[in-house]
Scaffold this motif. Structure first.
Motif, PDB file in Angstrom:
ATOM      1  N   GLY A 146      21.853  53.538  45.716  1.00  0.00           N
ATOM      2  CA  GLY A 146      22.545  52.422  45.095  1.00  0.00           C
ATOM      3  C   GLY A 146      22.821  51.353  46.131  1.00  0.00           C
ATOM      4  O   GLY A 146      23.355  51.635  47.198  1.00  0.00           O
ATOM      5  N   LEU A 147      22.415  50.130  45.839  1.00  0.00           N
ATOM      6  CA  LEU A 147      22.659  49.009  46.727  1.00  0.00           C
ATOM      7  C   LEU A 147      23.674  48.097  46.054  1.00  0.00           C
ATOM      8  O   LEU A 147      23.451  47.630  44.939  1.00  0.00           O
ATOM      9  CB  LEU A 147      21.362  48.248  47.001  1.00  0.00           C
ATOM     10  CG  LEU A 147      21.473  47.033  47.929  1.00  0.00           C
ATOM     11  CD1 LEU A 147      21.874  47.476  49.340  1.00  0.00           C
ATOM     12  CD2 LEU A 147      20.157  46.280  47.960  1.00  0.00           C
ATOM     13  N   ASP A 148      24.805  47.875  46.711  1.00  0.00           N
ATOM     14  CA  ASP A 148      25.884  47.080  46.139  1.00  0.00           C
ATOM     15  C   ASP A 148      26.122  45.849  47.010  1.00  0.00           C
ATOM     16  O   ASP A 148      26.281  45.966  48.222  1.00  0.00           O
ATOM     17  CB  ASP A 148      27.169  47.916  46.066  1.00  0.00           C
ATOM     18  CG  ASP A 148      28.291  47.197  45.343  1.00  0.00           C
ATOM     19  OD1 ASP A 148      28.315  47.275  44.099  1.00  0.00           O
ATOM     20  OD2 ASP A 148      29.129  46.560  46.011  1.00  0.00           O
ATOM     21  N   LEU A 149      26.151  44.671  46.385  1.00  0.00           N
ATOM     22  CA  LEU A 149      26.506  43.425  47.057  1.00  0.00           C
ATOM     23  C   LEU A 149      27.769  42.915  46.390  1.00  0.00           C
ATOM     24  O   LEU A 149      27.801  42.722  45.168  1.00  0.00           O
ATOM     25  CB  LEU A 149      25.391  42.386  46.938  1.00  0.00           C
ATOM     26  CG  LEU A 149      25.728  40.988  47.491  1.00  0.00           C
ATOM     27  CD1 LEU A 149      26.028  41.058  48.990  1.00  0.00           C
ATOM     28  CD2 LEU A 149      24.597  40.020  47.207  1.00  0.00           C
ATOM     29  N   ARG A 150      28.844  42.739  47.180  1.00  0.00           N
ATOM     30  CA  ARG A 150      30.152  42.442  46.602  1.00  0.00           C
ATOM     31  C   ARG A 150      30.890  41.394  47.423  1.00  0.00           C
ATOM     32  O   ARG A 150      30.875  41.398  48.652  1.00  0.00           O
ATOM     33  CB  ARG A 150      30.979  43.728  46.558  1.00  0.00           C
ATOM     34  CG  ARG A 150      32.280  43.601  45.805  1.00  0.00           C
ATOM     35  CD  ARG A 150      32.716  44.982  45.320  1.00  0.00           C
ATOM     36  NE  ARG A 150      31.680  45.634  44.552  1.00  0.00           N
ATOM     37  CZ  ARG A 150      31.475  45.455  43.257  1.00  0.00           C
ATOM     38  NH1 ARG A 150      32.251  44.661  42.574  1.00  0.00           N
ATOM     39  NH2 ARG A 150      30.502  46.079  42.638  1.00  0.00           N
TER      40      ARG A 150
END
Length: 98
Positions: free
Chosen positions: A70-74
């Protein structure tokens, strides 16, 4: 999804006294691999933190899943001013479920 959280500490970091954090959060799945989510929270510390007794936090981001990763950009921010550790920022996180 919609959610909420409440956290309480009788001895907050550095023994600052009673503290609580309340948060409302939401997430939406766009496709099997792509989702967006965000949260708004409020922190209150009895004896202050960073020179403030309370402040608001928020974040908004997206997650992309592929092959168990899972790649998360926040984006994270608060209404605290003049506190380096509370400056706005983008955070990228790579996760792997085992």
């Amino acid at each position: 999804t919609l959610g909420a959280a409440f956290y309480y500490s009788p001895e907050f970091s550095g023994k600052l006294g009673d503290a609580y954090y309340v948060e409302a959060n939401a997430g939406y799945t766009l496709t099997e691999a792509l989702g967006v989510s965000g949260a708004v929270g409020y922190q209150d510390v009895k004896d202050g933190l960073f020179g403030e007794d309370s402040y608001t936090t928020w974040n908004l981001g997206g997650t992309y899943s592929l092959a168990g990763f899972g790649l998360d950009l926040r984006y994270h921010d608060t209404d605290l001013k003049g506190v380096d550790v509370a400056d706005e920022r983008f955070v990228v996180t790579l996760k792997r479920a085992l």
